[in-house]
Write a protein that holds these residues in place. Sequence first.
Motif, short mmCIF file in Angstrom:
data_model
loop_
_atom_site.label_atom_id
_atom_site.label_comp_id
_atom_site.label_asym_id
_atom_site.label_seq_id
_atom_site.Cartn_x
_atom_site.Cartn_y
_atom_site.Cartn_z
N LYS A 1 15.00 36.97 44.32
CA LYS A 1 16.31 36.73 44.92
C LYS A 1 17.31 37.75 44.38
CE LYS A 1 15.98 31.71 45.36
NZ LYS A 1 14.88 31.38 44.44
N ALA A 2 18.39 37.96 45.12
CA ALA A 2 19.45 38.85 44.64
C ALA A 2 20.17 38.19 43.47
CB ALA A 2 20.42 39.15 45.77
N THR A 3 20.61 39.00 42.52
CA THR A 3 21.45 38.50 41.44
C THR A 3 22.89 38.72 41.86
OG1 THR A 3 19.77 39.17 39.87
CG2 THR A 3 21.96 38.69 38.98
N ILE A 4 23.64 37.64 41.97
CA ILE A 4 25.01 37.76 42.46
C ILE A 4 25.99 37.37 41.36
CG2 ILE A 4 26.66 36.91 44.17
CD1 ILE A 4 24.16 36.69 46.05
N ILE A 5 26.68 38.38 40.86
CA ILE A 5 27.61 38.19 39.75
C ILE A 5 29.00 38.60 40.21
CG2 ILE A 5 28.19 38.91 37.38
CD1 ILE A 5 25.52 37.75 37.20
N ASP A 6 29.97 37.76 39.93
CA ASP A 6 31.36 38.12 40.19
C ASP A 6 31.78 39.08 39.08
OD1 ASP A 6 34.06 38.33 40.52
OD2 ASP A 6 34.39 36.19 40.85
N ARG A 7 32.02 40.34 39.43
CA ARG A 7 32.30 41.35 38.40
C ARG A 7 33.60 41.07 37.66
NH1 ARG A 7 30.21 45.03 42.23
NH2 ARG A 7 28.07 45.61 41.70
N GLU A 8 34.51 40.35 38.33
CA GLU A 8 35.80 40.08 37.67
C GLU A 8 35.69 39.02 36.58
OE1 GLU A 8 39.06 39.29 40.29
OE2 GLU A 8 38.74 41.14 41.40
N THR A 9 34.78 38.04 36.80
CA THR A 9 34.71 36.92 35.85
C THR A 9 33.39 36.87 35.10
OG1 THR A 9 33.75 35.46 37.51
CG2 THR A 9 36.16 35.52 37.38
N GLY A 10 32.37 37.60 35.60
CA GLY A 10 31.05 37.55 34.99
C GLY A 10 30.25 36.32 35.39
N GLU A 11 30.82 35.47 36.26
CA GLU A 11 30.14 34.24 36.65
C GLU A 11 29.06 34.51 37.70
OE1 GLU A 11 31.40 29.63 37.58
OE2 GLU A 11 32.86 31.09 36.90
N ALA A 12 27.89 33.86 37.52
CA ALA A 12 26.79 34.02 38.47
C ALA A 12 26.95 33.03 39.62
CB ALA A 12 25.47 33.78 37.76
#
Length: 374
Positions: free
Chosen positions: A221-232
């Motif tokens: 699966k794709a790893t989806i990370i919010d770059r602003e918060t680091g939250e997955a």
Amino acid sequence: MYRSVDPRIESAKARTMREVLDRLAIPDLTALGDERVGPCPRAGCGGTDRFSANVKKGVWRCRICDPKGGDALALVQLALGTDFMGAVEWLEGAQGVEIDPAEVERRQIEKQKADAKAEADAARYRAFAKDQAAVIWRSALPFAGSPAAAYLAARNVDLAGLPYSFACFRYLPAHPYVKKIGRARRELHRGPALISAIQGRDGRFSAVHQTWFNPDAPGQKATIIDRETGEAHPAKMVLGSKKGGAIRLTGTACARVLVMGEGIETTGTALVADAVLGASYWAGVDLGNMSGKQTGRNSGVPDLSDVRAFLPPASVERLIYIQDGDSEEKMTRAKLTAGLRRAMNANPYLRSHIVRAGDGVDLNDLTQGQPENE
Ligand SMILES: [Zn+2]
């Protein structure tokens, strides 16, 4: 002798979730239909989307610190770190202050108005989501031979040799992962995705199920990370109305045997194993959908007032639910049982059972066994 009840309690209980959320002024909440999603207001909890409150149902929960959650009064306690009477006092003022009955009535009318508005907002959001889902589905490419088919094949669901068209699946090479965070809709990721159609009980398209995958790592699966918060964020997302629906991998609504797993992979694995000859294979999208509401927590007894819950087509004589090997036993079993009982209530001649997937157990062996009809 009656002990007089503090009238502020009645008044505090009449407050709507909407009103309490406004008063608490929790920052960065996003409205998604009836849901308000954002950081948890408990001191020291925070995050970005672990907290959610439902303004229609008047309940909230925090994925991290309180998964069971509570009502509006409990939310005041959570946010302010106070007890029940502390919350009542914060909402209604100090004791001894008379509350005008006209004021109580005004609040009740306000609450009814707020409920009606919440209902209208929710209906508008559902229509918007369904339109968006249709746009995604129409723009998607054929599944056969696509990287989406290769992704499933790498996860032991190789559908290529099977004599079905898999019209429920499509593929998008550069599909944006868009999530509403705070006030803004933000694109957190863009990449290839498996797009699946969810069809409602009437057979009509009602939602898309989207799975983003990693093109550089087969079957991942794709790893989806919010770059602003680091939250997955989860690599799967449903858009539209999934309630009562299913992803129909094979077969029509006229089949006599229906095999249903929660996810595409569980259902697809059973299909590839050809577990039950001549059966239709549908994915139920999530356990809550396969179950519908229960009368009590993990009771396994369906709440029959939930009229939009999944029911198999009337032609189905045998309904088989697949229990995932890695699922939490008690909760999963209760949900599957509630769903099967709901189906048997609608059709007393239906035979139904639960089989277990994974753990090296051969699904085929299990389906030959005695049905757990009850
Ligand atoms: Zn929390």
